[in-house]
Scaffold this motif. Structure first.
Motif, PDB file in Angstrom:
ATOM      1  N   SER A 168       0.844  -1.262  -0.006  1.00 37.23           N
ATOM      2  CA  SER A 168       0.160   0.001  -0.172  1.00 37.23           C
ATOM      3  C   SER A 168       0.954   1.259   0.094  1.00 37.23           C
ATOM      4  O   SER A 168       2.121   1.307   0.524  1.00 37.23           O
ATOM      5  CB  SER A 168      -0.927   0.051   1.313  1.00 37.23           C
ATOM      6  N   CYS A 169       0.463   2.334  -0.521  1.00 38.14           N
ATOM      7  CA  CYS A 169       1.050   3.705  -0.491  1.00 38.14           C
ATOM      8  C   CYS A 169      -0.063   4.854  -0.317  1.00 38.14           C
ATOM      9  O   CYS A 169      -0.910   4.931  -0.894  1.00 38.14           O
ATOM     10  CB  CYS A 169       1.899   3.865  -1.671  1.00 38.14           C
ATOM     11  N   GLY A 170       0.271   5.538   0.734  1.00 37.77           N
ATOM     12  CA  GLY A 170      -0.762   6.674   1.073  1.00 37.77           C
ATOM     13  C   GLY A 170      -2.059   6.051   1.435  1.00 37.77           C
ATOM     14  O   GLY A 170      -2.374   5.285   2.311  1.00 37.77           O
ATOM     15  N   GLN A 171      -3.124   6.479   0.752  1.00 37.45           N
ATOM     16  CA  GLN A 171      -4.360   6.055   0.894  1.00 37.45           C
ATOM     17  C   GLN A 171      -4.942   4.857  -0.165  1.00 37.45           C
ATOM     18  O   GLN A 171      -6.052   4.476  -0.049  1.00 37.45           O
ATOM     19  CB  GLN A 171      -5.585   7.343   0.624  1.00 37.45           C
ATOM     20  N   THR A 172      -3.953   4.248  -0.705  1.00 36.91           N
ATOM     21  CA  THR A 172      -4.447   3.201  -1.671  1.00 36.91           C
ATOM     22  C   THR A 172      -3.469   1.956  -1.363  1.00 36.91           C
ATOM     23  O   THR A 172      -2.418   2.014  -1.371  1.00 36.91           O
ATOM     24  CB  THR A 172      -4.336   3.600  -3.078  1.00 36.91           C
ATOM     25  N   ALA A 190      -9.975  -4.173  -7.080  1.00 36.09           N
ATOM     26  CA  ALA A 190     -10.861  -3.874  -7.787  1.00 36.09           C
ATOM     27  C   ALA A 190     -10.833  -2.328  -8.451  1.00 36.09           C
ATOM     28  O   ALA A 190     -11.085  -1.936  -9.752  1.00 36.09           O
ATOM     29  CB  ALA A 190     -12.245  -4.226  -7.556  1.00 36.09           C
ATOM     30  N   MET A 191     -10.528  -1.466  -7.499  1.00 35.59           N
ATOM     31  CA  MET A 191     -10.677   0.100  -8.061  1.00 35.59           C
ATOM     32  C   MET A 191      -9.488   0.497  -8.691  1.00 35.59           C
ATOM     33  O   MET A 191      -9.097   1.666  -9.171  1.00 35.59           O
ATOM     34  CB  MET A 191     -10.868   0.939  -6.715  1.00 35.59           C
ATOM     35  N   ILE A 192      -8.355  -0.235  -8.743  1.00 33.31           N
ATOM     36  CA  ILE A 192      -6.925   0.090  -9.703  1.00 33.31           C
ATOM     37  C   ILE A 192      -7.299   0.007 -11.003  1.00 33.31           C
ATOM     38  O   ILE A 192      -7.602  -1.172 -11.331  1.00 33.31           O
ATOM     39  CB  ILE A 192      -5.824  -0.824  -8.833  1.00 33.31           C
ATOM     40  N   SER A 193      -6.772   0.806 -11.716  1.00 31.53           N
ATOM     41  CA  SER A 193      -6.951   0.919 -13.417  1.00 31.53           C
ATOM     42  C   SER A 193      -5.256   0.598 -13.839  1.00 31.53           C
ATOM     43  O   SER A 193      -4.425   0.940 -13.209  1.00 31.53           O
ATOM     44  CB  SER A 193      -7.245   2.191 -13.986  1.00 31.53           C
ATOM     45  N   ALA A 243      -4.418   4.577  -9.093  1.00 35.26           N
ATOM     46  CA  ALA A 243      -5.430   4.667  -8.172  1.00 35.26           C
ATOM     47  C   ALA A 243      -6.459   5.960  -8.617  1.00 35.26           C
ATOM     48  O   ALA A 243      -6.033   6.552  -9.238  1.00 35.26           O
ATOM     49  CB  ALA A 243      -5.014   4.857  -6.699  1.00 35.26           C
ATOM     50  N   PRO A 244      -7.539   5.750  -7.884  1.00 34.43           N
ATOM     51  CA  PRO A 244      -8.615   6.883  -8.289  1.00 34.43           C
ATOM     52  C   PRO A 244      -8.220   8.172  -7.957  1.00 34.43           C
ATOM     53  O   PRO A 244      -8.424   9.054  -8.569  1.00 34.43           O
ATOM     54  CB  PRO A 244      -9.941   6.472  -7.513  1.00 34.43           C
ATOM     55  N   ASN A 245      -7.169   8.469  -7.053  1.00 33.27           N
ATOM     56  CA  ASN A 245      -6.716   9.427  -6.700  1.00 33.27           C
ATOM     57  C   ASN A 245      -5.548  10.006  -7.494  1.00 33.27           C
ATOM     58  O   ASN A 245      -4.692  11.061  -7.230  1.00 33.27           O
ATOM     59  CB  ASN A 245      -6.514   9.643  -5.079  1.00 33.27           C
ATOM     60  N   ASN A 246      -5.368   9.224  -8.559  1.00 35.85           N
ATOM     61  CA  ASN A 246      -4.040   9.512  -9.697  1.00 35.85           C
ATOM     62  C   ASN A 246      -2.654   9.236  -9.015  1.00 35.85           C
ATOM     63  O   ASN A 246      -1.878   9.616  -9.660  1.00 35.85           O
ATOM     64  CB  ASN A 246      -4.218  11.045  -9.992  1.00 35.85           C
ATOM     65  N   ASP A 250      -0.346  12.123 -18.279  1.00 35.90           N
ATOM     66  CA  ASP A 250      -0.979  13.280 -17.919  1.00 35.90           C
ATOM     67  C   ASP A 250      -2.187  13.273 -17.012  1.00 35.90           C
ATOM     68  O   ASP A 250      -3.146  12.055 -17.143  1.00 35.90           O
ATOM     69  CB  ASP A 250      -1.462  13.498 -19.280  1.00 35.90           C
ATOM     70  N   GLY A 251      -2.219  14.048 -16.240  1.00 39.17           N
ATOM     71  CA  GLY A 251      -3.223  14.356 -15.147  1.00 39.17           C
ATOM     72  C   GLY A 251      -3.092  13.408 -13.864  1.00 39.17           C
ATOM     73  O   GLY A 251      -3.683  13.781 -13.036  1.00 39.17           O
ATOM     74  N   LEU A 252      -1.579  12.939 -13.734  1.00 43.24           N
ATOM     75  CA  LEU A 252      -1.175  12.420 -12.590  1.00 43.24           C
ATOM     76  C   LEU A 252      -0.932  13.367 -11.631  1.00 43.24           C
ATOM     77  O   LEU A 252      -0.200  14.376 -11.911  1.00 43.24           O
ATOM     78  CB  LEU A 252      -0.150  11.400 -12.664  1.00 43.24           C
ATOM     79  N   GLU A 253      -1.359  13.218 -10.465  1.00 47.15           N
ATOM     80  CA  GLU A 253      -1.066  14.265  -9.316  1.00 47.15           C
ATOM     81  C   GLU A 253      -0.343  13.315  -8.186  1.00 47.15           C
ATOM     82  O   GLU A 253      -0.938  12.279  -7.907  1.00 47.15           O
ATOM     83  CB  GLU A 253      -2.333  15.246  -8.983  1.00 47.15           C
TER      84      GLU A 253
END
Length: 421
Positions: A186-190, A318-321, A335-338, A411-414
Motif C-alpha cells: 500500500s502507499c498513502g491512501q491506496t 478492483a478500483m485500480i486501473s 489509483a482513483p486519486n491519481n 497526463d493528469g497524474l498528481e
C-alpha cells in the motif's frame, strides 16, 4: 447457557471458538448474580487460553489478522467490566491486549486497511480505528512478527507486508490459505498489490478458490497450490482442519543498508511435487518509492520437466486501473486519486489477466492481475520492479528512474496526498 458452556468448553473446536466461550464465561462470572465464586477460577482459565492462543508477537495461533480485531472487540469491554466490579484484570489479560494492539498496527496498511492473509477479508476501517484508540502505547508498528510468521517493510508512504510463516496450530487454521511468501503493498491512501481475500458471508461457497495459491500475490507452479486442503466439506468437518499439507520449511532473513531494506524468504511447498523450492527477495528503498523483487525457483537433484510452467501473480484491487506501456515490459497501475506505480519486468513476458476480489462489503468483484510466466527448466529466476510515479511542478517523472517510453500516459497524474494515520 452458562452451564452449557462450562460443560462444553474443553470439547469445543480449538482456536477462536474456544477462546470466545471462555470470554463469555468470564462475563457471566462478573454479571450474573450468584456467580461471584467463579470469578477467579474463570479468570485463571481465561489466562491459560490467552497464553496459549496469543503468541509472543501478538498474533493469533490461526495466523488470521482479523481474529485479533474480533478478540479485542470482546476483551476491551471485559477489561472494563472487571474494573466496574472492583476486580483487577489479570496481568496476563492486560499483556495479551497490549500484544494484540501492537500486532493490529503491524497488519495495518498505510490506508488503514487490514492485510488480507489467512482468512481476513473486508474489515470496516472505522472499527479498526476505534479499537486502536484504546492502545495506550500508540507507538510505531513493529517490523517483524516472527512467531506469527509475517514481515513488514515501511518507508515514506509505502507499506509492504509479507507472509513468511507456516501454520502454528493446524487445528486452529480452519480458514488458512495457501499464500506462503505472498505480499501486499500500500502507499498513502491506496492498496496497490493485494491478495484476493475471502468473502464475508459466503466463505464455504468460494473457499476452494480463495484458498488457492493462485489467489495470492506470489509464485505458482503448474497452477497448483503450495498447501493442500480437503475439498469435500463433509470430510473436513470431521477433521481438525481442512489443511492437509503445507510447507514444512520456511526460512526468512532481513538486511538493511543505506538505500534499501530487504526481506529474503523461502519455502519448500513445491518440493515434493516438482522438486522446486521458492525463494523470494523484496527490497524497499529508503524513500519508499521503489520496491524490487527477485523470485527464484531452486531445483533439487532431479531434472525439471520442460512442460513445467511457473507464474508470478500480482493481484490488483478492483478500483485500480491498469495500462500497458509502449515498451511492452511495463504496466502502469493507477489509483482513483491519481497516485500511480509502474510495474516492470525485463526477464520474461508480462500479461494482464482477469482476477477476482473476494473480500468486500458485497459480492465478489471482478478485478485484474499482472502475471509473469516463465519455464523453470529454461530460467530459474525473475527480477521485477515496482516504482512510484509522481507528478511535481508540472513535470511528470518517475522517482529514481529516467522518463518512460510513454509520457502521455502520465497526463493528469498528481502527487497523492497522504491523509492516513
Amino acid at each position: 447457557q452458562t452451564r452449557y458452556l462450562q460443560h462444553n468448553v474443553p470439547h469445543m473446536r480449538d482456536g477462536y471458538p474456544r477462546l470466545q466461550a471462555t470470554i463469555a464465561l468470564a462475563y457471566a462470572s462478573l454479571c450474573l448474580a450468584g456467580r461471584e465464586k467463579s470469578i477467579k477460577p474463570v479468570a485463571r482459565d481465561l489466562d491459560r487460553e490467552l497464553d496459549r492462543q496469543i503468541l509472543p508477537d501478538g498474533g493469533h495461533i490461526s495466523r488470521n489478522p482479523v481474529i485479533l480485531l474480533e478478540i479485542l472487540t470482546e476483551l476491551l469491554p471485559l477489561k472494563q467490566a472487571y474494573d466496574k466490579q472492583g476486580q483487577r484484570p489479570s496481568k496476563n489479560l492486560i499483556s495479551a491486549v497490549d500484544r494484540m494492539m501492537s500486532a493490529l498496527r503491524f497488519f495495518r496498511h498505510s490506508n488503514g486497511d487490514l492485510a488480507q492473509f489467512n482468512g481476513t477479508g473486508y474489515t470496516p476501517n472505522a472499527l479498526l480505528a476505534t479499537i486502536l484508540r484504546y492502545d495506550s502505547a500508540k507507538g510505531q508498528p513493529q517490523q517483524s512478527a516472527p512467531h506469527s510468521g509475517f514481515q513488514r517493510l515501511t518507508a515514506g508512504k509505502t507499506v509492504v507486508l509479507m507472509d513468511t510463516g507456516k501454520p502454528v496450530s493446524r487445528a486452529a487454521a480452519r480458514r488458512s490459505l495457501a499464500g506462503t511468501l505472498s505480499f501486499e503493498m500500500s502507499c498513502g491512501q491506496t492498496r496497490f498489490i493485494s491478495n484476493c481475500g475471502v468473502p464475508s458471508a459466503t466463505f464455504q461457497l468460494y473457499a476452494p478458490f480463495a484458498r488457492a495459491t493462485a489467489a495470492h500475490s506470489t509464485v505458482t507452479v503448474n497452477d497448483t497450490s503450495s498447501s493442500q486442503f480437503a475439498r469435500d466439506t463433509g470430510i473436513y468437518k470431521l477433521l481438525p482442519s481442512p489443511l492437509i499439507r503445507s510447507p514444512e520449511k520456511v526460512s526468512v532473513s532481513r538486511e538493511s543498508d543505506e538505500k534499501f531494506s530487504s526481506i529474503t524468504a523461502s519455502h519448500d511447498g513445491y518440493h515434493n511435487q516438482f522438486d522446486l523450492d521458492h525463494k523470494r527477495e523484496l527490497s524497499l528503498s529508503d524513500d519508499g518509492n521503489t520496491l524490487n523483487g527477485h523470485d527464484t525457483l531452486i531445483s533439487g537433484q532431479g531434472t525439471l520437466a520442460e512442460a513445467t510452467i511457473a507464474a508470478i501473480r500480482f493481484h490488483l484491487p478492483a478500483m485500480i486501473s491498469v495500462s500497458k506501456l509502449s515498451s511492452g515490459h511495463s504496466i502502469m497501475i493507477a489509483a482513483p486519486n491519481n497516485d500511480a506505480w509502474v510495474f516492470t519486468c525485463l526477464d520474461a513476458p508480462i500479461v494482464l489477466e482477469e482476477s477476482i476480489q473476494f473480500s468486500g462489503p458485497g459480492q465478489p468483484r471482478k478485478s485484474e492481475q499482472i502475471v509473469v510466466y516463465f519455464h523453470p527448466a529454461e530460467r530459474d529466476n525473475i527480477k521485477w520492479t515496482l516504482e512510484r510515479r509522481i507528478k511535481t511542478a508540472g513535470e511528470n517523472r518517475k522517482v529514481a528512474r529516467s522518463e518512460t517510453e510513454a509520457p502521455d500516459l502520465l497526463d493528469g497524474l498528481e502527487q497523492a496526498e497522504d491523509g492516513s494515520d
